[in-house]
Design a protein around this motif. Structure first.
Motif, PDB file in Angstrom:
ATOM      1  N   GLN A  39      -3.757   4.842   1.758  1.00 42.57           N
ATOM      2  CA  GLN A  39      -3.038   4.620   0.499  1.00 42.57           C
ATOM      3  C   GLN A  39      -1.575   5.041   0.591  1.00 42.57           C
ATOM      4  O   GLN A  39      -0.720   4.464  -0.096  1.00 42.57           O
ATOM      5  CB  GLN A  39      -3.743   5.374  -0.629  1.00 42.57           C
ATOM      6  N   ALA A  77       1.385   2.152   2.862  1.00 37.03           N
ATOM      7  CA  ALA A  77       1.552   0.729   2.554  1.00 37.03           C
ATOM      8  C   ALA A  77       2.706   0.154   3.364  1.00 37.03           C
ATOM      9  O   ALA A  77       3.816   0.711   3.394  1.00 37.03           O
ATOM     10  CB  ALA A  77       1.807   0.542   1.067  1.00 37.03           C
ATOM     11  N   PRO A 106      -1.629  -1.633   6.161  1.00 35.32           N
ATOM     12  CA  PRO A 106      -2.117  -1.695   4.772  1.00 35.32           C
ATOM     13  C   PRO A 106      -1.218  -2.544   3.880  1.00 35.32           C
ATOM     14  O   PRO A 106       0.022  -2.468   3.957  1.00 35.32           O
ATOM     15  CB  PRO A 106      -2.093  -0.230   4.322  1.00 35.32           C
ATOM     16  N   GLU A 144       0.392  -3.562   0.261  1.00 31.12           N
ATOM     17  CA  GLU A 144       0.796  -2.806  -0.934  1.00 31.12           C
ATOM     18  C   GLU A 144       0.290  -3.541  -2.173  1.00 31.12           C
ATOM     19  O   GLU A 144       0.595  -4.718  -2.379  1.00 31.12           O
ATOM     20  CB  GLU A 144       2.317  -2.661  -0.989  1.00 31.12           C
ATOM     21  N   GLY A 193      -1.532   1.600  -0.688  1.00 29.40           N
ATOM     22  CA  GLY A 193      -1.891   0.761   0.436  1.00 29.40           C
ATOM     23  C   GLY A 193      -3.396   0.582   0.523  1.00 29.40           C
ATOM     24  O   GLY A 193      -4.156   1.527   0.312  1.00 29.40           O
TER      25      GLY A 193
END
Length: 423
Positions: free
Chosen positions: A212, A215, A236, A238, A252
């Motif tokens: 997370q 991102a 990842p 966003e 992310g």
């Protein structure tokens, strides 16, 4: 079918309550007999006797209403003095009746076998035996749940890989949503995440936190796939997520969910959990009058009740029924039922330690006060005082019983009209 499961859940709780009460009374019975006290009856429940059998000097039986139990010990209090009825009125009559009943328990009994003649520490052991049996039973139940069944935990094993990632809080992807980074990197269900960017992860929460916060950044994710470590490059995406307070944040995601498994805890986790539960229940008991008042108010206002507040046996039975009828694997339902019974025993342990008669804690206070009086008399050189006539406290006992009945009635009414529901 759900109704049958609901009824089964209620029956299981009632049987569990009866077992808990039986163990509580065994906790009193065993040390009482060990110390030579004459025990006339051992009964589980109140009301009409359903079954009883005498073995030796003790009658063992089961009564119709499984909401309590008792053992009758000879000489819970010293014999009354031959001074006639002191005063008059309702409470004086209650005291006199209690003395008569106590005197009857002393008839034909060797004075060395009466409760009030025991040393203070033995009386305390007998009275604490019941509550501590409930505590021990709760710990055993928690061991079965935590160390036998395990705690349902989201592990580092990938449970599923999404085809795409929703860019908003919508639960379903659209044609405009990009391919999920995990799918694009070749991650598969069953992969066990070992590390992310060189940082080993112990659970799914740790992995999710790293993802997370990264991102748009390329991450080197090492997974264990069929015993072989595979390195994947994952970036990842966003996305916007809305928190419970309405705040929107950018995080992310890679489009995976963790597999849920039962992870067994070490044996010492049960005593720790029991201790934490004791503290939580003690806080509720201390605030019981306030909690019951708030529960009564919810009957008038219709507001939702505090899910962590007190329940009656009716409310506990309803929750047991809900658990049994829930659309969940049987092992999950068994775990919750055992946890519910463990919590019930913790409540019995804490409640019975309240230092008021007729609860066990009240008898402990009487024994302690008796010991203090004797020690003080010896210290200042006075003759040893006689045993405490606790029948004088019958009016206090009556008030406590009435308070318990009233609070129990309010909780039962609330559990019928405005119940707490798990689902």
């Amino acid at each position: 079918m759900e109704m049958i499961a609901f009824v089964i859940g209620v029956v299981v709780l009632v049987v569990g309550l009866a077992v808990s009460i039986a163990l509580h009374e065994i906790g009193h019975l065993v040390p009482a007999k060990k110390f030579g006290v004459r025990v006339g009856q051992y009964m589980v429940g109140f009301g009409p006797t359903l079954f009883s059998r005498r073995r030796g000097e003790t009658e063992y039986g089961i009564k119709a209403i499984p909401l309590g139990g008792y053992i009758s010990m000879a000489g819970m209090y010293p014999p009354s003095k031959a001074e006639g009825r002191a005063g008059g009125g309702f409470f004086a009559t209650m005291v006199q009746d209690a003395r008569v009943a106590n005197d009857e328990s002393l008839e034909g009994v060797d004075e060395s076998r009466v409760f009030y003649r025991l040393p203070v520490w033995k009386r305390i052991v007998i009275m604490l035996g019941g509550p501590f049996m409930n505590l021990l039973f709760a710990i055993v139940l928690m061991m079965i749940v935590l160390s036998g069944i395990g705690v349902q935990t989201v592990t580092t094993t990938v449970g599923a890989v999404s085809d795409c990632v929703a860019t908003t809080s919508a639960s379903a992807c659209t044609a405009d949503d990009p391919l999920a980074p995990a799918a694009a990197a070749g991650m598969e269900a069953g992969d066990e995440i070992v590390s992310i960017d060189g940082q080993e992860v112990a659970d799914f929460a740790e992995a999710a936190a790293i993802i997370q916060d990264a991102a748009g950044q390329s991450l080197r994710v090492v997974v264990d796939r069929d015993g072989e470590q595979v390195a994947l490059a994952v970036t990842p995406a966003e996305v916007t997520r809305t928190l419970s307070d309405g705040t929107e944040v950018q995080v992310g995601v890679i489009g995976i969910t963790g597999a849920t498994e039962f992870v067994r805890e070490p044996l010492w986790a049960a005593p720790v959990a029991a201790a934490e539960n004791v503290v939580a229940v003690a806080e509720i008991v201390v605030q019981m009058p306030v909690k019951v008042y708030e529960t009564a108010a919810s009957l008038v206002t219709g507001e939702d009740r505090d899910p962590n507040g007190p329940l009656s046996i009716v409310g506990a039975g309803a929750i047991a029924g809900e658990v049994a009828a829930a659309d969940a694997p049987i092992v999950n339902r068994i775990a919750v039922m055992l946890s519910l019974l463990a919590s019930l025993n913790i409540a019995l342990f804490v409640f019975n330690l309240v230092p008021l008669l007729p609860l066990d804690g009240g008898h402990v206070v009487v024994a302690l006060w008796d010991g203090i009086r004797r020690k003080w008399a010896k210290l200042i050189g006075r003759p040893e005082p006689g045993p405490i006539d606790a029948t004088k406290l019958v009016p206090v006992t009556f008030v406590v019983v009435i308070a318990i009945v009233v609070m129990g009635g309010v909780l039962i009414l609330a559990d019928l009209i405005n119940p707490v529901s798990l689902f």
